[in-house]
Write an enzyme that holds these catalytic residues in place. Structure first.
Site, PDB file in Angstrom:
ATOM      1  N   ASP A  29      13.823  38.892  10.487  1.00  0.00           N
ATOM      2  CA  ASP A  29      14.150  39.702  11.659  1.00  0.00           C
ATOM      3  C   ASP A  29      13.668  41.146  11.487  1.00  0.00           C
ATOM      4  O   ASP A  29      13.638  41.661  10.367  1.00  0.00           O
ATOM      5  CB  ASP A  29      15.666  39.657  11.858  1.00  0.00           C
ATOM      6  N   ASN A  77      13.477  31.560  21.412  1.00  0.00           N
ATOM      7  CA  ASN A  77      12.386  32.555  21.473  1.00  0.00           C
ATOM      8  C   ASN A  77      11.435  32.355  22.662  1.00  0.00           C
ATOM      9  O   ASN A  77      10.677  33.250  23.007  1.00  0.00           O
ATOM     10  CB  ASN A  77      11.569  32.582  20.171  1.00  0.00           C
TER      11      ASN A  77
HETATM   12  C1  FPP Z   1      11.731  38.235  14.460  1.00  0.00           C
HETATM   13  O1  FPP Z   1      11.509  39.626  14.654  1.00  0.00           O
HETATM   14  C2  FPP Z   1      10.471  37.544  14.126  1.00  0.00           C
HETATM   15  C3  FPP Z   1       9.894  36.509  14.829  1.00  0.00           C
HETATM   16  C4  FPP Z   1      10.514  35.920  16.025  1.00  0.00           C
HETATM   17  C5  FPP Z   1       8.593  35.912  14.452  1.00  0.00           C
HETATM   18  C6  FPP Z   1       8.387  35.745  12.974  1.00  0.00           C
HETATM   19  C7  FPP Z   1       7.082  35.126  12.736  1.00  0.00           C
HETATM   20  C8  FPP Z   1       6.219  35.485  11.754  1.00  0.00           C
HETATM   21  C9  FPP Z   1       6.495  36.567  10.791  1.00  0.00           C
HETATM   22  C10 FPP Z   1       4.928  34.754  11.621  1.00  0.00           C
HETATM   23  C11 FPP Z   1       5.047  33.592  10.666  1.00  0.00           C
HETATM   24  C12 FPP Z   1       3.775  32.819  10.647  1.00  0.00           C
HETATM   25  C13 FPP Z   1       3.609  31.566  10.122  1.00  0.00           C
HETATM   26  C14 FPP Z   1       2.366  30.820  10.318  1.00  0.00           C
HETATM   27  C15 FPP Z   1       4.647  30.895   9.358  1.00  0.00           C
HETATM   28  P1  FPP Z   1      11.893  40.260  16.058  1.00  0.00           P
HETATM   29  O2  FPP Z   1      10.707  40.213  16.939  1.00  0.00           O
HETATM   30  O3  FPP Z   1      13.104  39.579  16.595  1.00  0.00           O
HETATM   31  O4  FPP Z   1      12.214  41.727  15.675  1.00  0.00           O
HETATM   32  P2  FPP Z   1      13.255  42.689  16.415  1.00  0.00           P
HETATM   33  O5  FPP Z   1      14.614  42.110  16.132  1.00  0.00           O
HETATM   34  O6  FPP Z   1      13.040  43.995  15.732  1.00  0.00           O
HETATM   35  O7  FPP Z   1      12.910  42.698  17.857  1.00  0.00           O
END
Ligand code: FPP
Length: 249
Positions: A29, A77
């Site tokens: 996160d 998501n």
């Molecule tokens: C949450 O941060 C993160 C995600 C929903 C996506 C995570 C995905 C990756 C790091 C890519 C992984 C790739 C592979 C191929 C395994 P957020 O967007 O919710 O952050 P925020 O809470 O600050 O808004």
């Protein structure tokens, strides 16, 4: 922006090798906030998050942790802005295509769990290829939860079991925890010993609900793109202080 250097880390002297978690799960996160704090679009945070995941996977593999499971995309998501969802789907596909060779060299076994049939067809192809190519590797088991929801997984397992009962392949009284477990997306995978969640939220967020029954939970305020080797080291030191009783005294 330059990618973080990826080093082959030495095992820290203050960690006990025989008290490492076998399986670490991560809720990655804080990507969006990481980018926004730098005046960048949110997608740059996801891009950077991939580098972090890659370093963590390599570090776990080097340190002898046998499984890492990452929550890449939840069933919830899909409610994000369309352009962010599309970016993530393309990112997963691009990363898989680009990293497959290195995963083979590093002996990583990759597996995807979730409702994969609803993902874009081209992503499903990369997922199938990566799982097939790495299935006989003997290093770390790397599981990526994509279009995954814990409740949905349990419902899916119940439906599969009910079909077997209807078809006369299974009796109702034969249904127990072992049977349910075998119908989860994660069948055959050990349960996580440690859940790491970045960016401070104290929630499980529908991740591995069944599997996490006895997991130790470590929450850090660090945002995912900043979760480096030193942060993993801290999480493992904290884990090694815990007394795991599994309901006993
Ligand atoms: C949450 O941060 C993160 C995600 C929903 C996506 C995570 C995905 C990756 C790091 C890519 C992984 C790739 C592979 C191929 C395994 P957020 O967007 O919710 O952050 P925020 O809470 O600050 O808004």
């Amino acid at each position: 922006m330059t990618a973080k250097p990826i080093v082959s880390p030495k095992f820290p002297a203050d960690l006990l090798q025989n008290r490492l978690p076998h399986h670490i799960a991560v809720i990655m996160d804080g990507n969006g906030r990481w980018a926004q704090r730098r005046g960048l679009p949110r997608i740059m945070g996801h891009q950077r998050g991939v580098d972090t995941l890659k370093s963590l996977l390599r570090c776990c593999n080097d340190w002898g942790i046998s499984a890492l499971t990452a929550y890449a995309f939840s069933t919830e998501n899909w409610g994000r802005p369309l352009e962010e969802v599309e970016f993530l789907m393309t990112l997963f596909e691009r990363v898989l295509r680009k990293e497959l060779k290195e995963m083979m060299e590093e002996n990583v076994r990759i597996r995807f769990v979730g409702n994969l049939a609803s993902l874009p067809a081209s992503l499903q192809e990369e997922i199938d290829r990566s799982m097939a190519d790495t299935q006989n590797n003997t290093g770390i088991q790397f599981t990526v939860a994509t279009n995954y929801g814990g409740r949905q997984e349990i419902v899916h397992a119940c439906q599969a079991i009910a079909q077997k009962v209807e078809a006369g392949l299974l009796k109702t009284e034969e249904i127990d925890e072992t049977v349910l477990e075998k119908h989860l997306y994660t069948a055959g995978l050990s349960y996580p010993d440690l859940l790491i969640r970045t960016s401070g939220e104290m929630r499980i967020s529908n991740f591995l609900l069944w599997q996490m029954a006895y997991a130790e939970i470590y929450v850090t305020p660090t945002l995912w793109p900043d979760f480096d080797q030193a942060e993993l080291h801290k999480a493992l030191l904290d884990y090694q202080q815990r007394e795991r009783r599994f309901g006993k005294i």
